[in-house]
Write an enzyme that holds these catalytic residues in place. Structure first.
Site, PDB file in Angstrom:
ATOM      1  N   GLY A  39       0.841  -1.192   0.000  1.00 41.06           N
ATOM      2  CA  GLY A  39       0.000   0.000   0.000  1.00 41.06           C
ATOM      3  C   GLY A  39       0.875   1.240   0.000  1.00 41.06           C
ATOM      4  O   GLY A  39       1.801   1.362   0.805  1.00 41.06           O
ATOM      5  N   ALA A  43       0.141   6.623   4.266  1.00 42.41           N
ATOM      6  CA  ALA A  43       0.914   5.865   5.250  1.00 42.41           C
ATOM      7  C   ALA A  43       2.043   5.094   4.569  1.00 42.41           C
ATOM      8  O   ALA A  43       3.202   5.161   4.983  1.00 42.41           O
ATOM      9  CB  ALA A  43      -0.010   4.922   6.017  1.00 42.41           C
ATOM     10  N   GLY A  44       1.708   4.372   3.510  1.00 43.60           N
ATOM     11  CA  GLY A  44       2.694   3.513   2.865  1.00 43.60           C
ATOM     12  C   GLY A  44       3.766   4.284   2.124  1.00 43.60           C
ATOM     13  O   GLY A  44       4.963   3.962   2.225  1.00 43.60           O
ATOM     14  N   HIS A 265     -20.086   9.849   7.814  1.00 43.45           N
ATOM     15  CA  HIS A 265     -19.795  11.269   7.598  1.00 43.45           C
ATOM     16  C   HIS A 265     -21.083  12.006   7.286  1.00 43.45           C
ATOM     17  O   HIS A 265     -21.867  11.573   6.455  1.00 43.45           O
ATOM     18  CB  HIS A 265     -18.811  11.395   6.433  1.00 43.45           C
ATOM     19  CG  HIS A 265     -18.182  12.740   6.348  1.00 43.45           C
ATOM     20  ND1 HIS A 265     -18.881  13.839   5.943  1.00 43.45           N
ATOM     21  CD2 HIS A 265     -16.934  13.166   6.634  1.00 43.45           C
ATOM     22  CE1 HIS A 265     -18.069  14.899   5.973  1.00 43.45           C
ATOM     23  NE2 HIS A 265     -16.884  14.510   6.384  1.00 43.45           N
ATOM     24  N   SER A 283     -16.426  18.007   1.842  1.00 40.52           N
ATOM     25  CA  SER A 283     -15.677  18.269   3.056  1.00 40.52           C
ATOM     26  C   SER A 283     -16.577  18.900   4.117  1.00 40.52           C
ATOM     27  O   SER A 283     -17.377  19.781   3.837  1.00 40.52           O
ATOM     28  CB  SER A 283     -14.534  19.222   2.758  1.00 40.52           C
ATOM     29  OG  SER A 283     -14.072  19.763   3.966  1.00 40.52           O
ATOM     30  N   ARG A 329     -18.797  14.385  13.973  1.00 45.12           N
ATOM     31  CA  ARG A 329     -19.480  13.712  12.874  1.00 45.12           C
ATOM     32  C   ARG A 329     -20.583  12.774  13.311  1.00 45.12           C
ATOM     33  O   ARG A 329     -21.644  12.741  12.691  1.00 45.12           O
ATOM     34  CB  ARG A 329     -18.455  12.891  12.118  1.00 45.12           C
ATOM     35  CG  ARG A 329     -17.481  13.767  11.450  1.00 45.12           C
ATOM     36  CD  ARG A 329     -16.383  13.000  10.836  1.00 45.12           C
ATOM     37  NE  ARG A 329     -15.614  13.959  10.067  1.00 45.12           N
ATOM     38  CZ  ARG A 329     -14.543  13.673   9.393  1.00 45.12           C
ATOM     39  NH1 ARG A 329     -14.074  12.452   9.387  1.00 45.12           N
ATOM     40  NH2 ARG A 329     -13.920  14.600   8.712  1.00 45.12           N
ATOM     41  N   HIS A 400     -17.643   6.476   5.781  1.00 39.71           N
ATOM     42  CA  HIS A 400     -16.558   7.313   5.312  1.00 39.71           C
ATOM     43  C   HIS A 400     -15.195   6.827   5.797  1.00 39.71           C
ATOM     44  O   HIS A 400     -14.198   6.911   5.101  1.00 39.71           O
ATOM     45  CB  HIS A 400     -16.832   8.704   5.869  1.00 39.71           C
ATOM     46  CG  HIS A 400     -15.721   9.655   5.720  1.00 39.71           C
ATOM     47  ND1 HIS A 400     -15.221   9.984   4.488  1.00 39.71           N
ATOM     48  CD2 HIS A 400     -15.000  10.342   6.621  1.00 39.71           C
ATOM     49  CE1 HIS A 400     -14.239  10.850   4.655  1.00 39.71           C
ATOM     50  NE2 HIS A 400     -14.072  11.071   5.930  1.00 39.71           N
ATOM     51  N   LEU A 440      -5.341  11.990   7.955  1.00 41.19           N
ATOM     52  CA  LEU A 440      -4.151  12.340   7.182  1.00 41.19           C
ATOM     53  C   LEU A 440      -2.977  12.486   8.139  1.00 41.19           C
ATOM     54  O   LEU A 440      -1.864  12.027   7.882  1.00 41.19           O
ATOM     55  CB  LEU A 440      -4.384  13.642   6.414  1.00 41.19           C
ATOM     56  CG  LEU A 440      -5.580  13.653   5.459  1.00 41.19           C
ATOM     57  CD1 LEU A 440      -5.688  14.999   4.754  1.00 41.19           C
ATOM     58  CD2 LEU A 440      -5.455  12.546   4.427  1.00 41.19           C
TER      59      LEU A 440
END
Ligand SMILES: Cc1cc2nc3c(=O)[nH]c(=O)nc-3n(C[C@H](O)[C@H](O)[C@H](O)COP(=O)(O)OP(=O)(O)OC[C@H]3O[C@@H](n4cnc5c(N)ncnc54)[C@H](O)[C@@H]3O)c2cc1C
Ligand code: FES
Lengths: 636, 254
Positions: A39, A43-44, A265, A283, A329, A400, A440
C-alpha cells in the site's frame, strides 16, 4: 490481556524516552534488511520513502497503476497539527485531549499523545517537500477550524489537501525509486501473508495485468492498505479500497480490533438511484459556513426558498448551542437520521437535510464563499445539477472511515511478529470516533515519524534466518491463492459480484450502520452467512485468471467483505455500550447521546480468527486513563 | 429530479491484450438514467455483458470523484468527453440525449500502450516524475514550516500547477502525444516555490530528457492540452518550463 507495550514514564515523555533508548541498527546493516510495504497511500508512501532514506531495502506494492492514485488522494478538508500558529490556545495537550475525547475514551493515551507530538513535524516536512498549503496575505500558513475543534489547527490546500499531501509523499517515494532504494510494484494485489516460524516473512500478490501469482520474501511486512468502508458497498471510499490484505493477515493470525467502530460522515451527496456506485463526500469544512436545517413540519415539500424562517428548524444550533453546526461527525449524522426518521427529510427521497449558505453569502459575499469552497460547490452542481449558490445543498450521511483495523502495539506491530500495520488499516489512534482532519495526520505520523524508529526495534531484536521465495510456505500460499481463484472462476452461477456486494452493503448499512440494536445484529448474523453461501455457489465471473480481470478482483474482495461483515456484527453485538460511532440503541443518555459503560467496556476488542463461519475469539486490551478524566461527552 | 431514461448506441473499443488488434464493438443500451455518471452507465453495460456471458469492458477508475486521475476514456473524440473541466467519472448522462451514439476509446499514445480495452499503461508519467519531480529532502530535520514565508500569490500559483491529476488527457488530446503540460505543471510548481530552487536546473533537464526518452512527442503549441485538461492546468506552465529549461542549459554551459 494483550500487551500494548506502552513505555513507562510520564505521558509527555514516553515517546522521547522510547526513541532515545531503542536499539539502533548500524547503517551498513540496514542494507541487509528487506522491507515489504504493501500500500502506497499516505501511510505507505511516507513509510517506504523514509525507510529507504535510512538505508533499508524496500519493495512497495499498490493496486492502482501508480502510487499517486491511492485513495488518500481524495481527502479534501485538511490535516491537523498542534502548531498554534493562530495563537488561539492550541497545544500538543489540547490536540491530544480533543482526540481522546472525540474518540469517546476508547483509544490509548500514549498513542494519541505521540500523534499530537509529531503532528507539528508533519507540517514542516510537507512544506519542505513543496506541498502548496493555503497561505494568508502575509505569506504564512493559513488554518481553519474543523468539525469538533474550537481552535483553528487544520492546514489545508484548497479542497484538495489529500491530493497535495499524497503527491508530496509520492514525490519522496519517486526520489527513492530513482535512487534504486525502493522497487515499486504497481497493479499488484496482495492475496496472502506468508508466515514462517511465527513471523511475517513475505507476501503473495496477484499481478493484475498478467494474472500471475508472485511471491516476495522480506524481513518485515508493513501493511498500509487503508480502511474497509467498502463493506457497505455505497461509501465515500475509492472503488478499489478493500479489506483483502488485512483480512488475509487476519486469517493468518493477526487480530482484528474494534471492527464495529465505523464512521459515518454527515456531509455527503444523497443517493439518487439504484445505479449508484459510490457516494461523494463534501468536506465538512462546509459546516463552518453552512447552516443545517429541515422544515419544522413533517412532510413539508415546499422548495426551500418558500419555507419562511420561523418554519425552519436549525436543529444542530438549537440542540447544541455551543458547538452548533460543528458538532462531531457522529452527532451530526445521527441527528440527520433522526429528523429524516421523523419524516422531516427533504428532497425526492426524504433522505436528506439542507446545508444552507444563504446567510454566509449575505455576510461574506459570494466571492469569499467561492474562494473557500468553489471546487466543492462545482462538484455538487456537477453531480446533482443544482446550484448551491442559489439553492441549499442537500446532504445525507454516508460511511466514510473505519476506526477499527488490525490490532497493533505501541510500535505499530500486530500480534503477529514482523507484521506492522500503518494508517487507516490499523486501529490505533482514533478510538470509537475520529475527528475531522486527523486521518491524514495519523497516516503521515505513522509513516514519516513512527515506523522509522519502531521498525528498527523489531529488526534489531529479532532472529531472522534466511528465507527466500523458494521456501515451502510460499509454495503453499501460492497454491492456495491459485485454488481460490480457480474456485471463483468455476462457480459460473447466475448473479454478478456487484449484486452480492450491494445486498451485503444494504444489510450492513441497515444493521451495523448509524445505529445498532440486539435484534438487528442477531438478524444480520443469520443473514450474512447465508448470503456468503449463496455467493460461493451462485456468483458469475466471466473471463480468465491469466489477464486483467476486474470481476475476479472484485469477487475476491467481496468474498472477504462477506466474512468481515459477520465479524463487525459479532463485535457490535458484544459491545452492549454505545461509544462514538458505535451507537447501541439500548444504551443512550436522556439526551439521546451515546452512553458509555466504562466499568465493563473500557477495553479494545481484538478478535482472533478461528474458521469461516465460526465465532471469532475475543482478546481484550484494557485501556487505562492516567491523564484524562473520563466524562460523558456532551456538546451542548 | 430524474427525467426520462435514455436509449443509447455505444461504440466501444475492444482489444483483448497489448499485442492484439482491437476494434470498435457496437452495443445498444436501454434505460440509461440521466442521473447516472458515465462510468455507472458502463457498469450497467458490463452487468448486462456478464449476464450474456461476455467479457465485460475493462477500464480504469478508482475515486470516481475527479481527483485520482485513473479514469481515462476518449468520448466522441475528446479525452474525458464533452464537458469542460470534467473527468470521465464526473461526467453525467444528463449531458447526453436519448438516441445518441457515443464512441468510447482509450487514451491513445505511443507512450501509453493499451493493456486491455479502455485500460492503458501510463507508467511513463511515473518515470518522468522519478527523474526529478521532487525536492530532495529527507524525512526529519526540516525547518519550521513558517520559517520561509511565501507570498500568497506565488503559493496560489504553485497550487494551480500542483492540481494536475496525472490522468494523461493532455497527451491523449495532443496530435503529437506531447506530455509538455504534465511535465511543465510539476516543473512549475517546484520552480515557483523557494523549496524547489536549489535543484531547479537539474530537475528541468532530467525531466525533459526522460520525457523525450519515453516517446512523448514535441509541443507545437496547439493548446489542445489545456482545453481537454479536467483541472484546467494552464499552458503558461509550458512557457515557464521553456524558460526554466533555457536558463538551466545556459547556466550549465558556464
Ligand atoms: C472522500 C474522503 C475525504 C477524506 N477527507 C479527509 C480529510 O479531509 N482529512 C483527513 O484527515 N482524512 C480524510 N479522509 C480519510 C483519509 O483520507 C484516509 O483515512 C487516509 O487517506 C488513509 O490513508 P492510508 O494511507 O491509510 O490508505 P489509502 O490511501 O487508502 O491507501 C491504501 C493503499 O493500499 C493499497 N492497497 C489496498 N489493498 C491492497 C492490496 N490488497 N494489495 C496491495 N495494495 C493494496 C492501495 O493501492 C493504496 O496504495 C477522507 C476520506 C475520504 C473517503
Ligand atoms: S476515477 Fe478518479 S478521477 Fe475519475
Amino acid at each position: 490481556m494483550l500487551d500494548s507495550k506502552i513505555p513507562s514514564g510520564p505521558l509527555s515523555e514516553k515517546w522521547t524516552e522510547h526513541k532515545g533508548h531503542c536499539k539502533l541498527i548500524n547503517p551498513a546493516n540496514k542494507r541487509k534488511f528487506e522491507v515489504l510495504v504493501v500500500g502506497t497511500g499516505l501511510a505507505g508512501a511516507s513509510a517506504a520513502a523514509s525507510l529507504a532514506e535510512l538505508g533499508y531495502n524496500v519493495k512497495a506494492f499498490c493496486v492502482q497503476d501508480s502510487p499517486r492514485r491511492a485513495h488518500s488522494i481524495a481527502a479534501q478538508g485538511g490535516i491537523n497539527a498542534a502548531k498554534n500558529y493562530q495563537n488561539d490556545g492550541d497545544s500538543v495537550w489540547r490536540l491530544f485531549y480533543d482526540t481522546i475525547k472525540g474518540g469517546d475514551y476508547r483509544s490509548r493515551e500514549a498513542n494519541v499523545h505521540r500523534l499530537a507530538e509529531v503532528s507539528v513535524n508533519i507540517i514542516d516536512q510537507c512544506v519542505a517537500q513543496g506541498v502548496p498549503f493555503a497561505r494568508d496575505y502575509g505569506g504564512l500558513l493559513d488554518n481553519r477550524s474543523f468539525g469538533g475543534a474550537q481552535v483553528s489547527r487544520t492546514f489545508y490546500a484548497r479542497g484538495q489537501t489529500g491530493q497535495q499531501l499524497l503527491l508530496g509523499a509520492y514525490s519522496a517515494l519517486s526520489k527513492e525509486i530513482n535512487r534504486g532504494a525502493v522497487e515499486m510494484y504497481a497493479r499488484r494485489e496482495m492475496m496472502d501473508l506468508v508466515v514462517v516460524d511465527g513471523k511475517a516473512r513475505g507476501i503473495v500478490c496477484r499481478n493484475l495485468v498478467t494474472g500471475k501469482i508472485e511471491s516476495y520474501a522480506g524481513d518485515a511486512v508493513l501493511l498500509c492498505t487503508g480502511g474497509y468502508g467498502n463493506v457497505f458497498y455505497l461509501s465515500t471510499n475509492a472503488m478499489n479500497s478493500n479489506v483483502t490484505a488485512a483480512w488475509r493477515c487476519h486469517r493468518k493470525g493477526a487480530y482484528f480490533a474494534n471492527p464495529c467502530y465505523t464512521q459515518i460522515h454527515p456531509t455527503c451527496i444523497p443517493v439518487s438511484g439504484d445505479h449508484q456506485s459510490k457516494l461523494t463526500l463534501m468536506s465538512e469544512s462546509l459546516r463552518n459556513d453552512g447552516r443545517v436545517w429541515v422544515p419544522k413540519n413533517k412532510g413539508d415539500k415546499r422548495p426551500a426558498s418558500q419555507i419562511p424562517e420561523n418554519e425552519r428548524d436549525y436543529y444542530l444550533e438549537r440542540k447544541y448551542p455551543s458547538f452548533g453546526n460543528l458538532v462531531p461527525r457522529d452527532v451530526a449524522s445521527r441527528n440527520a437520521k433522526q429528523v429524516c426518521d421523523e419524516g422531516r427529510g427533504v428532497g425526492d427521497t426524504g433522505l436528506a437535510v439542507y446545508l444552507d449558505f444563504r446567510d454566509s453569502i449575505q455576510r461574506l459575499g459570494a466571492d469569499t464563499i467561492s474562494a473557500r469552497y468553489g471546487n466543492l460547490f462545482q462538484m455538487y452542481e456537477r453531480i446533482t445539477g443544482e446550484d448551491p449558490y442559489s439553492v441549499p445543498m442537500r446532504i445525507f450521511p454516508a460511511i466514510h472511515y473505519t476506526m477499527g483495523g488490525l490490532w497493533v502495539d505501541y510500535n505499530l506491530m500486530s500480534n503477529l511478529e514482523g507484521l506492522h500495520v500503518l494508517g487507516e488499516a490499523n486501529f490505533s489512534d482514533h478510538g470509537a470516533n475520529r475527528l475531522g482532519a486527523s486521518a491524514l495526520m495519523q497516516g503521515l505520523a505513522d509513516g514519516y515519524f513512527v515506523i522509522p524508529y519502531t521498525l528498527g526495534i523489531y529488526l534489531a531484536g529479532a532472529t531472522l534466518p534466511e528465507v527466500d521465495e523458494t521456501h515451502d510456505a510460499f509454495k503453499e500460499a501460492v497454491d492456495s491463492v491459485q485454488k481460490a481463484t480457480k474456485k471463483l472462476l468455476g462457480i459460473n452461477g447466475s448473479r454478478t459480484v456487484d449484486d452480492f456486494h450491494k445486498r451485503l452493503g444494504r444489510m450492513v448499512w441497515d444493521n451495523i450502520g448509524m445505529s445498532r440494536n440486539k435484534e438487528g445484529l442477531n438478524d444480520v448474523l443469520q443473514k450474512i452467512p447465508k448470503l456468503r453461501e449463496e455467493f460461493w455457489s451462485d456468483v458469475r465471473i466471466t473471463g480468465s485468471g491469466e489477464q486483467l480481470n476486474a470481476e475476479l478482483e472484485k469477487a475476491g474482495r467481496v468474498a472477504d467483505f462477506l466474512e468481515l461483515g459477520e465479524l463487525m456484527a459479532q463485535d457490535a453485538l458484544a459491545r452492549t455500550e454505545s461509544c462514538g460511532g458505535h451507537f447501541r440503541e439500548e444504551s443512550k443518555t436522556e439526551e439521546d447521546e451515546a452512553k458509555r459503560d466504562d466499568e465493563n467496556f473500557c477495553f479494545v476488542s481484538a478478535w482472533e480468527y478461528t474458521a469461516t463461519g465460526k465465532k471469532a475469539k475475543l482478546h481484550k486490551e484494557k485501556l487505562t486513563f492516567e491523564n484524562v478524566e473520563l466524562t460523558q461527552r456532551s456538546y451542548k | 429530479m430524474s427525467s426520462k431514461a435514455m436509449n443509447l448506441t455505444l461504440k466501444v473499443w475492444r482489444q483483448t491484450g497489448p499485442n492484439e488488434t482491437g476494434k470498435l464493438a457496437t452495443y445498444e443500451l436501454q434505460g440509461v438514467s440521466p442521473d447516472m455518471s458515465f462510468l455507472e452507465m458502463i457498469d450497467m453495460l458490463n452487468a448486462r455483458l456478464i449476464q450474456e456471458r461476455e467479457d465485460p469492458i475493462a477500464f480504469d477508475h478508482d475515486c470516481r470523484e475527479g481527483i485520482c486521475g485513473m479514469c481515462s476514456m476518449v468520448i466522441n473524440g475528446t479525452p474525458h468527453g464533452p464537458e469542460k473541466a470534467t473527468t470521465t467519472c464526473q461526467l453525467h448522462m444528463r449531458k447526453f440525449s436519448d438516441g445518441d451514439t457515443i464512441v468510447i476509446e482509450p487514451f491513445r499514445a505511443d507512450a501509453f500502450p493499451v493493456i486491455k480495452d479502455l485500460s492503458v499503461d501510463r507508467s511513463a508519467f511515473d518515470r518522468v516524475i522519478q527523474a526529478g519531480g521532487y525536492v530532495s529532502v529527507k524525512t526529519g530535520g526540516s525547518p519550521d514550516a513558517n520559517a520561509t514565508p511565501i507570498p500568497k500569490k506565488v503559493a496560489d500559483e504553485a497550487f494551480e500547477a500542483a492540481a494536475c491529476i496525472g490522468c494523461g488527457a493532455c497527451v491523449a488530446g495532443c496530435k503529437n502525444a506531447s506530455a509538455m503540460l504534465f511535465v511543465s505543471a510539476k516543473v512549475s510548481q517546484l520552480a515557483l516555490l523557494p523549496q524547489g530552487q536549489s535543484e531547479a536546473a537539474t530537475r528541468v533537464i532530467n525531466m525533459v530528457s526522460k520525457m523525450d526518452e519515453e516517446g512523448f512527442g514535441n509541443c507545437t503549441n496547439t493548446e489542445v492540452c489545456e482545453a481537454v485538461c479536467p483541472k484546467e492546468i494552464s499552458v503558461r506552465n509550458i512557457a515557464r518550463m521553456n524558460r526554466e529549461y533555457l536558463k538551466a542549459t545556459v547556466l550549465s554551459e558556464d
